[in-house]
Enzyme design. Structure first.
Site: not given
Ligand code: BES
Ligand code: MN
Ligand code: ZN
Length: 493
Positions: A279, A353
């Site tokens: 990120k 997920r």
């Protein structure tokens, strides 16, 4: 924090450090104000007659009395037009009163603000919401500050009525206390920095709940257990970190064993660097909040245990740290989930997920009646709904509606987003059964569709809390109220 209740009481007979008294618009005295005015030789009416205090909503004035009452402090709170006083106003004025009390050294305060509520449901909701509002307004996370500036001195709140209220205030107080406690636990856990709140820290917090309550049992799956279970998807995330990942299973038995449990599953990524798909640096500190799903599940679980709801609950916290390292999963790596489905990891930053899908497969073995997961899953959810509303996605419309209704009831709002095959198709992979990203369009929906591939066997809903789990640099405790309300409704309808 202690909470208590007093009904059919005269405020002048109460011993407290501060009495909180309602004044309505046009200087109209509430019942409590009339009674107190009589014993204090007109202290309140004299003040109103010479001041600019009109009773408009959120005005406040602290008075000191030297006789006619057992409390020296009287905090007048403007409550607006009497007939318009509702749950929302109750929260506004409670919040105002709490802030004013926090400026004093009062340890014990008695609130006479809900006295005039004649309607049962409004009275009940105002009671519970006042407790939640109060708890929120005095919450501070200052563990790491050497000087605890402006930390409130208040230790005890009494909710008081001059008459018999038209509703079951005792039950509502109990629910308010329990939910406030769950939110407190959730916020404390989430606000901890990533170097303290590791997967192990979450597991230990769960185990301490297990020791605290007889009806609660806690099991931890270690990485070698997860290997044996074939949780290759979860492990593909945790393996990049020196902190071992954990699957925390908490069970509460409040009903007969024959009742199918309700399952809650939480994303507990204790820090999300993005992994090899690193990120950008700006605000990356906030990715310590990427375990807020797990924190909210633990908080709601705690609230239900406190309320002794007649339900069976199984809570699963999928907790790991997402780090870049020489051991970390790389874009293009293919992994095998516990369900047997293979996944091409096209972006290691779509890790939520990956930890959740194995937890969702695992929880199937409890034969749950419904499964609800909460997760700070997608930045796209913040774009879609901002910071006020959580997204709900489900394979069952009734379940989605029940969750949304629960959220409205307790002021923890949600909005449903659709799921359908076209979106699932965006997850196609050239090499594996599915990819872990669905492209830039409809990121919240494709993330849910990914999870939906692992939840076909049961009724399931997913709550994306990426925009609502924290505000500024402080965890909100959401969606503990929503989950708690849903479970209360489940238990008593
Ligand atoms: N934890 C983030 C989602 C997130 C981002 C929550 C910002 C709150 C604020 C999640 O793991 C993530 O990184 N998601 C990616 C998915 C993408 C790579 C498909 C995202 O939203 O950018
Ligand atoms: Mn991520
Ligand atoms: Zn994440």
């Amino acid at each position: 924090m202690n909470y208590s209740l007093l009904t059919s009481t005269d405020p002048s007979t109460i011993k407290s450090d501060c009495l909180v008294i309602a004044i309505f618009a046009n200087k109209k005295l509430s019942n409590a104000a009339i009674q107190l005015d009589a014993t204090t030789d007109g202290l309140i009416s004299k003040f109103l007659s010479i001041s600019d205090f009109s009773g408009n909503c959120n005005q406040s004035q602290l008075l000191y009395a030297d006789s006619g009452t057992l409390c020296s402090r009287i905090l007048l709170i403007g409550c607006g037009t009497e007939n318009n006083f509702d749950q929302k106003t109750a929260c506004r004025v409670t919040s105002k009163a709490s802030k004013e009390i926090a400026k004093t050294s009062a340890k014990h305060a008695t609130f006479f603000l809900l006295d005039t509520l004649a309607e049962r449901i409004i009275c009940e909701q105002s009671m519970r919401q006042s407790v939640l509002t109060f708890a929120d307004s005095i919450y501070r996370f200052d563990k790491y500050k050497s000087e605890k500036k402006n930390s409130p001195k208040i230790e005890h709140i009494c909710m008081a009525f001059t008459t018999e209220p038209p509703c079951d205030v005792a039950t509502m107080l109990k629910q308010g206390k329990a939910i406030a406690k769950g939110m407190h636990l959730s916020r404390d856990l989430a606000n901890q920095p990533g170097n303290v709140c590791t997967p192990n820290f979450i597991a230990e917090t769960a185990q301490s709940l297990g020791r605290q309550y007889d009806a609660v049992s806690v099991d931890i799956l270690e990485e070698h257990d997860m290997e044996a279970l074939g949780m290759g998807s979860f492990l593909s995330v945790s393996k990049g970190s020196a902190q071992p990942g954990k699957m925390v299973i908490m069970q509460y038995n409040g009903a007969d064993k024959s009742n199918r449990p309700i399952a809650l599953v939480g994303k507990g990524v204790t820090f999300d660097t993005g992994g090899i798909s690193l990120k950008p640096g700006a605000n990356m500190d906030e990715m310590k909040f990427d375990m807020c799903g797990a924190a909210s599940v633990m908080g709601a679980f705690n609230a239900c245990v406190e309320m002794q709801l007649p339900l069976n609950i199984v809570a699963v916290l999928a907790t790991a740290e997402n780090m870049p390292s020489s051991q970390a999963t790389k874009p293009g790596d293919i992994i095998t989930s516990m369900s047997g489905k293979t996944i091409e990891v096209l972006n290691t930053d779509a890790e939520g997920r990956l930890v959740l899908c194995d937890a969702l497969t695992y929880v199937g073995r409890y034969n749950p009646e419904v499964v609800i997961d909460t997760a700070t899953l997608t930045g796209a959810c913040v774009v879609a709904l901002g910071h006020h509303i959580c997204a709900v996605l489900s394979n069952n419309d009734q379940l989605a509606r029940d969750l949304m209704d629960a959220g409205s009831e307790i002021n923890d709002r949600t909005w449903q987003l659709p799921m359908s095959e076209e979106y699932t198709k965006q997850l196609k992979s050239s090499f594996a059964d599915l990819g872990n990203i669905g492209g830039p369009a409809a990121g919240t929906i494709t993330a849910a569709c990914f999870l939906g591939k692992f939840t076909e066997e049961y009724k399931w809903a997913h709550i994306d809390i990426a925009g609502t789990a924290w505000k500024g640099k402080d965890a909100t405790g959401r969606p503990v109220p929503l989950l708690s309300q849903y479970l209360i409704n489940k238990a008593y309808s």
